[in-house]
Design an enzyme around this catalytic site. Structure first.
Site, PDB file in Angstrom:
ATOM      1  N   ASP A 187       0.883  -1.156   0.000  1.00  0.00           N
ATOM      2  CA  ASP A 187       0.000   0.000   0.000  1.00  0.00           C
ATOM      3  C   ASP A 187       0.931   1.218   0.000  1.00  0.00           C
ATOM      4  O   ASP A 187       2.092   1.095   0.359  1.00  0.00           O
ATOM      5  CB  ASP A 187      -0.843  -0.077   1.280  1.00  0.00           C
ATOM      6  CG  ASP A 187      -1.376   1.266   1.692  1.00  0.00           C
ATOM      7  OD1 ASP A 187      -2.108   1.849   0.899  1.00  0.00           O
ATOM      8  OD2 ASP A 187      -1.070   1.714   2.817  1.00  0.00           O
ATOM      9  N   ASP A 227      -1.373  -0.489   5.941  1.00  0.00           N
ATOM     10  CA  ASP A 227      -1.497   0.178   7.239  1.00  0.00           C
ATOM     11  C   ASP A 227      -2.893   0.706   7.556  1.00  0.00           C
ATOM     12  O   ASP A 227      -3.184   1.042   8.694  1.00  0.00           O
ATOM     13  CB  ASP A 227      -0.543   1.379   7.296  1.00  0.00           C
ATOM     14  CG  ASP A 227      -1.090   2.543   6.488  1.00  0.00           C
ATOM     15  OD1 ASP A 227      -1.499   2.306   5.336  1.00  0.00           O
ATOM     16  OD2 ASP A 227      -1.145   3.672   7.018  1.00  0.00           O
ATOM     17  N   ASP A 255      -7.051  -1.282   3.943  1.00  0.00           N
ATOM     18  CA  ASP A 255      -6.174  -2.408   3.600  1.00  0.00           C
ATOM     19  C   ASP A 255      -6.590  -3.695   4.299  1.00  0.00           C
ATOM     20  O   ASP A 255      -6.077  -4.777   3.985  1.00  0.00           O
ATOM     21  CB  ASP A 255      -4.724  -2.092   4.002  1.00  0.00           C
ATOM     22  CG  ASP A 255      -4.193  -0.876   3.282  1.00  0.00           C
ATOM     23  OD1 ASP A 255      -4.475  -0.754   2.079  1.00  0.00           O
ATOM     24  OD2 ASP A 255      -3.506  -0.057   3.922  1.00  0.00           O
TER      25      ASP A 255
HETATM   26  P1  ADP Z   1      -3.540   4.393   0.329  1.00  0.00           P
HETATM   27  O1  ADP Z   1      -4.248   3.336  -0.383  1.00  0.00           O
HETATM   28  O2  ADP Z   1      -2.425   4.974  -0.480  1.00  0.00           O
HETATM   29  O3  ADP Z   1      -3.106   4.057   1.704  1.00  0.00           O
HETATM   30  P2  ADP Z   1      -6.064   5.509   1.111  1.00  0.00           P
HETATM   31  O4  ADP Z   1      -6.877   4.482   0.383  1.00  0.00           O
HETATM   32  O5  ADP Z   1      -6.037   5.496   2.574  1.00  0.00           O
HETATM   33  O6  ADP Z   1      -4.573   5.598   0.513  1.00  0.00           O
HETATM   34  O7  ADP Z   1      -6.581   6.886   0.605  1.00  0.00           O
HETATM   35  C1  ADP Z   1      -6.765   7.054  -0.750  1.00  0.00           C
HETATM   36  C2  ADP Z   1      -7.079   8.451  -1.048  1.00  0.00           C
HETATM   37  O8  ADP Z   1      -8.351   8.788  -0.492  1.00  0.00           O
HETATM   38  C3  ADP Z   1      -6.106   9.414  -0.413  1.00  0.00           C
HETATM   39  O9  ADP Z   1      -4.998   9.642  -1.229  1.00  0.00           O
HETATM   40  C4  ADP Z   1      -6.976  10.653  -0.264  1.00  0.00           C
HETATM   41  O10 ADP Z   1      -7.040  11.326  -1.486  1.00  0.00           O
HETATM   42  C5  ADP Z   1      -8.356  10.092   0.025  1.00  0.00           C
HETATM   43  N1  ADP Z   1      -8.613   9.995   1.456  1.00  0.00           N
HETATM   44  C6  ADP Z   1      -8.792   8.899   2.200  1.00  0.00           C
HETATM   45  N2  ADP Z   1      -9.052   9.194   3.481  1.00  0.00           N
HETATM   46  C7  ADP Z   1      -8.998  10.533   3.559  1.00  0.00           C
HETATM   47  C8  ADP Z   1      -9.155  11.493   4.614  1.00  0.00           C
HETATM   48  N3  ADP Z   1      -9.402  11.118   5.869  1.00  0.00           N
HETATM   49  N4  ADP Z   1      -9.029  12.784   4.308  1.00  0.00           N
HETATM   50  C9  ADP Z   1      -8.802  13.195   3.052  1.00  0.00           C
HETATM   51  N5  ADP Z   1      -8.620  12.366   2.027  1.00  0.00           N
HETATM   52  C10 ADP Z   1      -8.728  11.063   2.261  1.00  0.00           C
HETATM   53 MG    MG Z   2      -2.430   3.382   3.664  1.00  0.00          MG
END
Ligand code: ADP
Ligand code: MG
Length: 402
Positions: free
Chosen positions: A14, A208, A212
Site C-alpha cells: 500500500d 497500514d 487495507d
Molecule cells: P492508500 O491506499 O495509499 O493508503 P487511502 O486508500 O487510505 O490511501 O486513501 C486514498 C485516497 O483517499 C487518499 O490519497 C486521499 O485522497 C483520500 N482519502 C482517504 N481518506 C482521507 C481522509 N481522511 N481525508 C482526506 N482524504 C482522504
Molecule cells: Mg495506507
C-alpha cells in the site's frame, strides 16, 4: 508464517503510511475562496475524528487545539475522504472521487502531490496540497527484497495516478495501480494471487489503513507496519515493530533460515530412522539374539536428540538464503533413501567384525555384541551429520551451477 515468508515471491505494498511516512507536510492551499487559515481550520476539524495519515498531517498544519464538540455527523468514506458538520455547516474534505460523489465541481491542481479538496455546504472552497515523504529506507528495502529473490513488487493505492506513479518510480516498484477503492484493492490482490505459478509461490501484502484490512486478510500473508490502525493490525498475520522497512528483508531471510533448519532436522531424523530400520531388519534375520536391547536404543536416541538441539542455531549457507524456498517432500525422501542406507553399511560391517573378529557368535556373548553396536551407532550418527553437511554443500553448488 515463517514458512510462508520463506516462500514469498510477490510483495504488494500500500502507498500512504506504508511506503510513505504518512506524515504529510501541507505545502500549499490553492484556489481558495476562503482565507487559508479558515480552510485549514475546516479541514482539520472535519478530519479530527479520522485516524488517516492525511488527517494527522492536517491537525499538525493547523497547529491549534481542536474543539471536537464543534464537529458532528462525521462520516468517513474509505478511500475518498471525510464528510462532517462543522459549526452546523457541511464540510466535505477528500479527493476528486469524494467531490464527484457529492456532485461538486472542483479545480485540478497543477502540482504533484496528494490533494485534499474542500467544500463547505456544497460549495467548492479550495484545496490543500500535501507532500508526503517516502520512508527513509523504503527504496533500500525494495532493492534488498529484489536481491533476496522476490520476483515482483506491486504498489496499490487509493491516491491519484500522478502521485502513485512517481512513488513507484522513485522506489523501483515494478507495477503500480492507483485510484483504487478498498474493494478494488481486494480485487487486485485476488487477481495477483491467481497469476501466481502455483500454491507454493506466496504473496505478501503490506498495508497500514482501514482500507487495507480486507486485502491483508486475502493475501497469503498480511503484514502491517508499526503505525498502522488497529483494524489493519488485527487483520495482519505479522506486525512490523520497527519503523524501518528493512526488517521486511530480515523477515524473509529469517523465514528461509528457519525453514532450512526445519528441513535439515526432518532429513536427518528420517534418514537415520530409515537406516536403523534396515540394520535391525538385517540383524534380526541372521542373529540368534537381540542385536540391541530396548534400553540401548532409547539411550542412543536420547543422545542423538540432544545433539540435534543444536540445529536451530545452525547457520544456513548464503546460497540457500538467496531464493524463495518451498516445501519439497521428494527432496526429503531422496535424501532419506540415499543417506539412510549408508549408515546401515557401517552397521553391517560392525556386525561382521563383532561376529568374526570378537567371536560374539553365541547367546553368551550377546552383551559384548550389543555394546559394540551401541558405540558404533553413536559414531555412525555423528559421521552422518558430517556427511549431511557435505551433501548440502555439493547440492547447492549444483543448484547454482558453479
Ligand atoms: P492508500 O491506499 O495509499 O493508503 P487511502 O486508500 O487510505 O490511501 O486513501 C486514498 C485516497 O483517499 C487518499 O490519497 C486521499 O485522497 C483520500 N482519502 C482517504 N481518506 C482521507 C481522509 N481522511 N481525508 C482526506 N482524504 C482522504
Ligand atoms: Mg495506507
Amino acid at each position: 508464517y515463517l514458512e510462508t515468508l520463506a516462500g514469498t515471491k510477490y510483495v504488494v505494498f500500500d502507498k500512504t503510511g506504508t511506503m510513505t511516512q504518512g506524515v504529510f507536510e501541507v505545502t500549499g492551499v490553492h484556489h481558495n475562496t476562503l482565507p487559508m487559515d479558515e480552510i485549514l481550520e475546516y479541514a482539520a476539524l472535519a478530519e479530527s475524528f479520522s485516524s488517516h495519515p492525511i488527517s494527522r498531517s492536517l491537525q499538525k498544519a493547523y497547529g491549534k487545539a481542536i474543539d471536537q464538540s464543534r464537529v458532528t455527523d462525521v462520516q468517513e468514506v474509505s478511500g475518498k475522504g471525510v464528510i462532517a458538520k462543522v459549526d452546523g455547516r457541511t464540510v466535505a474534505a477528500g479527493n476528486a472521487k469524494l467531490m464527484e460523489m457529492k456532485g461538486i465541481s472542483y479545480q485540478e491542481c497543477h502540482s504533484v502531490g496528494t490533494i485534499v479538496h474542500l467544500a463547505v455546504d456544497g460549495e467548492y472552497v479550495g484545496h490543500i496540497l500535501i507532500a508526503d515523504l517516502l520512508k527513509p529506507h523504503a527504496e533500500e528495502a525494495i532493492r534488498a527484497l529484489k536481491a533476496a529473490g522476490i520476483r515482483k513488487t506491486v504498489l496499490l493505492t487509493g491516491d491519484a495516478k500522478r502521485v502513485a506513479d512517481k512513488v513507484a518510480v522513485d522506489l523501483g516498484i515494478d507495477e503500480v495501480y492507483s485510484e483504487l477503492l478498498p474493494g478494488d484493492k481486494v480485487t487486485m490482490v485476488e487477481k495477483l494471487l491467481s497469476q501466481k505459478a502455483g500454491e507454493k509461490e506466496k504473496l505478501a501484502f503490506v498495508g497500514d489503513g482501514i482500507n487495507d484490512a480486507a486485502a491483508l486478510r486475502q493475501s497469503d500473508i498480511g503484514i502491517s507496519v508499526d503505525s498502522a490502525v488497529d483494524i489493519a493490525k488485527e487483520s495482519a498475520d505479522i506486525i512490523l515493530l520497527e519503523k524501518d522497512l528493512m526488517v521486511l528483508e530480515d523477515g524473509v531471510l529469517e523465514g528461509r533460515k528457519t525453514f532450512g533448519n526445519i528441513t535439515k532436522y526432518i532429513k536427518m531424523t528420517a534418514s537415520s530412522n530409515f537406516g536403523n530400520m534396515f540394520s535391525v531388519m538385517a540383524a534380526s534375520a541372521f542373529l540368534p539374539f537381540l542385536p540391541m536391547l530396548p534400553i540401548h536404543l532409547l539411550i542412543q536416541n536420547l543422545l542423538y536428540d540432544i545433539s540435534q538441539t543444536t540445529i536451530p542455531f545452525d547457520r544456513m549457507d548464503a546460497d540457500y538464503l538467496r531464493k524463495p524456498r518451498k516445501w519439497d517432500a521428494s527432496d526429503i525422501s531422496r535424501f532419506m533413501i540415499f543417506i539412510g542406507p549408508i549408515s546401515s553399511i557401517f552397521d553391517i560391517v560392525t556386525y561382521l567384525v563383532m561376529w568374526y573378529v570378537f567371536s560374539c557368535n553365541s547367546v553368551e556373548h550377546q552383551t559384548l555384541f550389543q555394546s559394540g553396536w551401541f558405540i558404533e551407532g553413536l559414531l555412525s550418527e555423528s559421521q552422518q551429520n558430517i556427511l549431511f553437511i557435505e551433501y548440502q554443500r555439493v547440492k547447492y553448488f549444483k543448484e547454482c551451477n558453479c
